[in-house]
Design a protein around this motif. Sequence first.
Motif, short mmCIF file in Angstrom:
data_model
loop_
_atom_site.label_atom_id
_atom_site.label_comp_id
_atom_site.label_asym_id
_atom_site.label_seq_id
_atom_site.Cartn_x
_atom_site.Cartn_y
_atom_site.Cartn_z
N MET B 65 0.82 -1.20 0.00
CA MET B 65 0.00 0.00 0.00
C MET B 65 0.86 1.26 0.00
N MET B 66 1.93 1.23 0.77
CA MET B 66 2.80 2.39 0.85
C MET B 66 3.39 2.69 -0.54
N THR B 67 3.79 1.64 -1.22
CA THR B 67 4.36 1.81 -2.56
C THR B 67 3.33 2.42 -3.51
N MET B 68 2.10 1.90 -3.43
CA MET B 68 1.09 2.40 -4.36
C MET B 68 0.72 3.85 -4.06
N ILE B 69 0.66 4.17 -2.78
CA ILE B 69 0.37 5.55 -2.38
C ILE B 69 1.44 6.49 -2.94
N ARG B 70 2.69 6.08 -2.71
CA ARG B 70 3.80 6.92 -3.12
C ARG B 70 3.84 7.08 -4.64
N ASP B 71 3.69 5.97 -5.35
CA ASP B 71 3.86 6.03 -6.80
C ASP B 71 2.72 6.75 -7.51
N SER B 72 1.51 6.60 -7.02
CA SER B 72 0.42 7.32 -7.69
C SER B 72 0.58 8.81 -7.45
N PHE B 73 1.01 9.18 -6.24
CA PHE B 73 1.25 10.60 -5.97
C PHE B 73 2.40 11.13 -6.81
N LEU B 74 3.51 10.38 -6.82
CA LEU B 74 4.69 10.85 -7.54
C LEU B 74 4.44 10.97 -9.03
N ASN B 75 3.64 10.07 -9.59
CA ASN B 75 3.47 10.10 -11.04
C ASN B 75 2.77 11.38 -11.50
N THR B 76 1.63 11.69 -10.92
CA THR B 76 0.94 12.91 -11.35
C THR B 76 1.72 14.14 -10.95
N SER B 77 2.23 14.16 -9.72
CA SER B 77 2.85 15.41 -9.27
C SER B 77 4.10 15.71 -10.08
N SER B 78 4.94 14.70 -10.33
CA SER B 78 6.18 15.03 -11.04
C SER B 78 5.89 15.31 -12.52
N SER B 79 4.99 14.58 -13.11
CA SER B 79 4.71 14.81 -14.53
C SER B 79 4.14 16.21 -14.75
N LEU B 80 3.15 16.56 -13.98
CA LEU B 80 2.50 17.85 -14.16
C LEU B 80 3.43 19.00 -13.79
N THR B 147 -5.27 4.75 -4.89
CA THR B 147 -4.41 5.27 -5.95
C THR B 147 -5.07 6.48 -6.63
N ALA B 148 -6.38 6.42 -6.84
CA ALA B 148 -7.06 7.56 -7.48
C ALA B 148 -6.97 8.80 -6.60
N THR B 149 -7.21 8.62 -5.31
CA THR B 149 -7.16 9.76 -4.40
C THR B 149 -5.77 10.39 -4.38
N LEU B 150 -4.77 9.54 -4.26
CA LEU B 150 -3.42 10.07 -4.16
C LEU B 150 -2.95 10.70 -5.47
N ALA B 151 -3.42 10.14 -6.59
CA ALA B 151 -3.06 10.74 -7.88
C ALA B 151 -3.65 12.14 -7.98
N MET B 152 -4.87 12.30 -7.49
CA MET B 152 -5.49 13.62 -7.53
C MET B 152 -4.76 14.58 -6.59
N ALA B 157 -0.85 19.08 -5.68
CA ALA B 157 0.49 19.47 -5.25
C ALA B 157 1.27 20.11 -6.39
N ALA B 158 1.15 19.53 -7.59
CA ALA B 158 1.92 20.06 -8.73
C ALA B 158 1.44 21.45 -9.11
N LEU B 159 0.14 21.68 -9.01
CA LEU B 159 -0.39 22.99 -9.38
C LEU B 159 0.04 24.04 -8.36
N TRP B 160 0.14 23.59 -7.11
CA TRP B 160 0.46 24.52 -6.04
C TRP B 160 1.97 24.80 -5.97
#
Lengths: 247, 237
Positions: B65-80, B147-152, B157-160
């Motif tokens: 779960m920790m991995t999935m939380i981290r990776d979904s967050f990192l993917n959207t935030s770093s890409s955007l 994963t959906a929540t953390l991606a959002m 985070a990226a916008l801010w």
Amino acid sequence: MKPPVLRCRHVTKRYGKFTALEDLSLEVYEGEIFALLGPNGAGKSTLIHCITGLAKQTKGSIEVLGFDTRRDFRTTRRLVGLVPQEINYDPFFTPLESLMIQMGLMGVEPSRERAEGLLKTFALDEKRDAYTRTLSGGMKRRLLVAKSLVHDPRLLFLDEPTAGVDVELRQELWQEVEQLRAAGTTIVLTTHYIEEAEQLADRVGILHKGELLLVESRESLLERHGGRALEDIYLELIRKADGRHVA
Amino acid sequence: MSTIVLKTLFIKEIRRFSKVWLQTVLSPLVTTSLYFLVFGVALGSRLREISGVPYIQFVVPGLVMMTMIRDSFLNTSSSLFQSKINGTITDILVAPIGAFEMLLAYVGAAMIRAIIVGTLVYLVALTFTWFPLHHIGWTVFFTIFVTATLAMLGIVAALWAERFDHLAIFPNFVLLPLAFLGGVFYSIDLLPEPWNTISRFNPGGRAGFVLGASRSHQRVAAQWLQLAKLVIMGGQA
Ligand SMILES: Nc1ncnc2c1ncn2[C@@H]1O[C@H](COP(=O)(O)OP(=O)(O)OP(=O)(O)O)[C@@H](O)[C@H]1O
Ligand SMILES: [Mg+2]
């Protein structure tokens, strides 16, 4: 007369308290090359951003071929192309990939043939599989131009497309612009090389501190000033406007 | 709504993280394998059981779960954030795509990455210890939900964020403490007060708990309801 390709009505854009565009109205007609001139910070890019979707005007409305850029953005964005002033590139993709992706993003079926054609047109075919990072500045800018054309826009904005491009390629780029116009594309460009505008533009708009000082056809403008160079006329106008603002 | 645009953006996001798979896929795998080795195998052989489960099995769901939380967050935030900084966000802003489809594409791609990495971590875990999934339904539900929540959250985070270090705030100052205090490596029942009470409000830990729940269905359901309430009420406030 045909309806204008672009119609801005009373467009105001504010960033907080700062007013970047003030009650600006402008029409651009089918098949013309319109040069938007003005000193740094005049609001040229801001206006282009409001039309292309990068910014939202605070007041007023903008229509492209009769479609509102806010309400019918899906339609207007397919009609409009943009070469942004700032060079940008995605370090993850090669020029060929970037073009293919941009086609999809603009809503047209990605076609390798078309992408390769564009790369050839802009003398980038040797670099098509290179890391985009390794392209020279001028090459990156040409890639931006190619990207702006993937969906055959009816109205193309070129925000300082020749900054940092060598003389030869600048000439070629303007030839390309002439060809696009001949094929029916309407073009709005900004440049700080006033003599380029003098050569190319059918009409000229001069923007100063968010206000349009003048919109006139190049011919009548030059005629009115007894054949002086556009650059002189431009400088005189800007200086007069600066004086007015200081007073 | 044009499906080409949505599809292109989604695939572009997937290609982005697959091109740098060393960093996006392999590196979390190495990290979690190390966790397994250190906490599961080395320490676990001494710790024996927690809540009636062998320690090495106890850490599996939390790590996944920790991995999935981290990776979904990192993917959207770093890409955007990257496209905001290098200007390529222009390409998307001028495209005939609405905000909702943009969200769909970014979140969808981030979920794919998180689920791929999460699955791989689980497979790695299986090489250390046998760990069957007992509640497939809940596992799927929570995987999607988290994963959906953390991606959002990553998008927000990226916008801010204005600088790169702003992006690191969440993984370093929120996620890691939550993981350590949230019962990934031990049962929160073992924590002294007030940490015990605080930890019970940690949704990351709960999500991990539910993934690992193999015993009491009812407790799982109650925990989930509480979490859902927390999220829904938080969303309205
Ligand atoms: N996002 C923003 N936030 C605040 N102010 C902005 C923003 N974007 C532009 N401005 C301001 O609006 C004004 C007009 O900027 P704009 O980029 O439109 O000028 P320009 O005419 O394109 O100039 P240049 O020739 O230098 O490109 C400037 O004063 C600029 O600082
Ligand atoms: Mg500008």
